[in-house]
Design a protein around this motif. Structure first.
Motif, PDB file in Angstrom:
ATOM      1  N   SER A 128      31.811 -89.165  -4.258  1.00  0.00           N
ATOM      2  CA  SER A 128      32.536 -88.202  -5.093  1.00  0.00           C
ATOM      3  C   SER A 128      33.897 -88.734  -5.523  1.00  0.00           C
ATOM      4  N   HIS A 129      34.608 -89.380  -4.614  1.00  0.00           N
ATOM      5  CA  HIS A 129      35.946 -89.876  -4.992  1.00  0.00           C
ATOM      6  C   HIS A 129      35.858 -91.121  -5.877  1.00  0.00           C
ATOM      7  N   THR A 131      33.479 -91.451  -8.082  1.00  0.00           N
ATOM      8  CA  THR A 131      33.144 -90.848  -9.380  1.00  0.00           C
ATOM      9  C   THR A 131      34.424 -90.395 -10.088  1.00  0.00           C
ATOM     10  N   ALA A 132      35.299 -89.733  -9.319  1.00  0.00           N
ATOM     11  CA  ALA A 132      36.575 -89.273  -9.891  1.00  0.00           C
ATOM     12  C   ALA A 132      37.395 -90.462 -10.380  1.00  0.00           C
ATOM     13  N   GLU A 256      43.416 -81.230  -7.451  1.00  0.00           N
ATOM     14  CA  GLU A 256      43.261 -81.073  -8.911  1.00  0.00           C
ATOM     15  C   GLU A 256      44.173 -82.078  -9.589  1.00  0.00           C
ATOM     16  N   MET A 264      40.744 -82.304 -13.897  1.00  0.00           N
ATOM     17  CA  MET A 264      39.643 -82.671 -13.008  1.00  0.00           C
ATOM     18  C   MET A 264      39.805 -81.968 -11.672  1.00  0.00           C
ATOM     19  N   ILE A 266      38.595 -82.326  -7.809  1.00  0.00           N
ATOM     20  CA  ILE A 266      38.067 -83.400  -6.973  1.00  0.00           C
ATOM     21  C   ILE A 266      37.748 -82.834  -5.590  1.00  0.00           C
ATOM     22  N   GLU A 275      30.936 -82.234  -5.595  1.00  0.00           N
ATOM     23  CA  GLU A 275      30.816 -82.381  -7.044  1.00  0.00           C
ATOM     24  C   GLU A 275      32.181 -82.461  -7.717  1.00  0.00           C
ATOM     25  N   VAL A 276      32.340 -83.463  -8.562  1.00  0.00           N
ATOM     26  CA  VAL A 276      33.559 -83.558  -9.371  1.00  0.00           C
ATOM     27  C   VAL A 276      33.352 -82.710 -10.617  1.00  0.00           C
ATOM     28  N   GLN A 286      30.042 -83.308 -12.926  1.00  0.00           N
ATOM     29  CA  GLN A 286      29.859 -84.699 -13.333  1.00  0.00           C
ATOM     30  C   GLN A 286      28.755 -85.378 -12.520  1.00  0.00           C
TER      31      GLN A 286
END
Ligand SMILES: NC(=O)c1ccc[n+]([C@@H]2O[C@H](COP(=O)([O-])OP(=O)(O)OC[C@H]3O[C@@H](n4cnc5c(N)ncnc54)[C@H](O)[C@@H]3O)[C@@H](O)[C@H]2O)c1
Length: 370
Positions: A128-129, A131-132, A256, A264, A266, A275-276, A286
């Motif tokens: 997840s991180h 992806t962010a 955020e 975004m 996070i 989930e992002v 995303q």
């Protein structure tokens, strides 16, 4: 490629997930475990099929390249220095040390011997991180200008049978306890912090233990339990942070970020999954294209460090990153007591992002080609 040998010192609560995960990363192999309490090491030895030894014996073993230090925070530096003195690389649980000065001692000892220091948290390497990070790096919210980091709970005495260390002594307080996750995640996304302001409060002077054999006993609170501040990043972004053991309920999200072209949400930086959400015209979930976003992959930073030693590159969950996160924490607390803005004494590079398209246990694309 032959895996690097891992020896664990500290066989307590968190050690299980690391020992379990050693098996999913082909670049590392658990070789032996040790603890001040022999019975704790013995129990893990039986469970994971490796020998239980004393910490001194572990440090003498030729089949161990990296020592994973999972002892309590106040032993991190003492054990870490012994590991480096024995010529082994060191990877440790957070916090790196009780203070920036102590953390520097570790990094200097390692540099003098050409050894690596790595440190938790490694959750920023999770799916997840990462992806962010990819969304940010491809400009999906434009230039990041601001954000919020929020970790507020009612207090660990509600579930922990021995919560004393959260309220007094080295490593106490919500910022020392949980700040490393939030700050490391933000440095991964935005780069280093340059300056902070802070304020702090203490909700109560005593806490009552709610569970276990000491239920009903009250314990002293010697540190602020609500710490809030603003971090100014070298990039110019400003992020509000609040960590608290004084809040019964709230509706803020953990992280955020706001940019010139979007925003975004996070997921919790204490986890690898989640989930992002990105807002351009509306909030949209995303797609995650990075591995290690569907479970608890503690040890991913250790596996990355092993791969980095073999392939002679920088590792991501580095001592320099952990020292900088500790400096942010110390500076926020100092700012809260002096009432002045505090400039950071340390800095670090943003860790390199992980590639997409790898599978669980794989660190880089080269492994895929093998
Ligand atoms: N428990 C969690 O959920 C959790 C989560 C994230 C991070 N952490 C971090 O992991 C570390 C360990 O936490 P834990 O919950 O496993 O603690 P724990 O108290 O359950 O285990 C620590 C172990 O280290 C051993 N030990 C202490 N000093 C030692 C020394 N000098 N030499 C050898 N062994 C020694 C103790 O005997 C004990 O078995 C801490 O830094 C903590 O912040 C814990």
């Amino acid at each position: 490629m032959k895996p690097l040998g891992i020896g664990v010192i500290g066989c307590g609560v968190i050690s299980d997930i690391y020992m379990k995960n050693c098996a999913i990363f082909p670049g590392i192999a658990l070789r032996a475990v040790a603890d001040l309490r022999p019975e704790a090491a013995e129990a893990k030895a039986v469970q994971y099929g490796v020998p239980a030894v004393t910490p001194a014996e572990l440090l003498k073993r030729d089949d161990i390249d990296i020592v994973l230090n999972l002892t309590i925070p106040k032993a991190h530096v003492e054990v870490g220095l012994m590991v480096l003195d024995a010529g082994k690389h060191l990877y440790a649980e957070k916090p790196l040390a009780g203070s920036v000065a102590e953390g520097r001692r570790l990094l200097q000892a390692a540099a003098a011997k050409g050894l690596r220091v790595g440190s938790a948290p490694d959750t920023f390497l999770g799916g997840s991180h990462q992806t962010a990070r990819a969304l940010l790096d491809t400009g999906r919210i434009g230039r990041p200008t601001a954000g919020t980091a929020v970790m507020m709970v009612a207090g660990h005495e509600r579930w922990h049978p021995n919560p004393d260390f959260y309220y007094a002594g080295e490593g106490a307080g919500p910022l020392m306890d949980m700040g490393p996750y939030y700050i490391t995640a933000l440095v991964n996304l935005l780069g280093p912090v340059s300056r902070v302001v802070g304020m702090a409060a203490r909700g109560r002077d005593r806490r009552i233990i709610a569970t276990g054999p000491r239920a009903g006993q009250d314990i002293p609170v010697e540190v602020p339990t609500h710490v809030t501040g603003v971090m100014e990043f070298a990039s110019g972004a400003v992020v509000q942070i609040v960590t608290s053991f004084d809040v019964k309920a709230h509706r803020h999200t953990p992280l955020e970020l706001y940019g010139t072209d979007g925003a975004m949400l996070i997921p919790d930086p204490n986890h690898f999954d989640g989930e992002v959400m990105l807002h351009a015209a509306d909030w949209e979930p995303q797609v995650m294209r990075h591995a290690h976003g569907d479970g608890n992959y503690r040890g991913l930073g250790l596996a990355d460090m092993a791969d980095a030693i073999v392939t002679k590159r920088d590792h991501r969950a580095s001592g320099a990153l952990a020292l900088h996160a500790l400096d942010v924490i110390e500076s926020l607390l100092r700012a809260a007591s002096t009432g002045r803005a505090e400039a950071l004494a340390t800095t670090c590079d943003r860790p390199a992002p992980l590639p997409t398209g790898t599978a669980t246990g794989q660190i880089n694309m080269a492994e895929m080609a093998e």
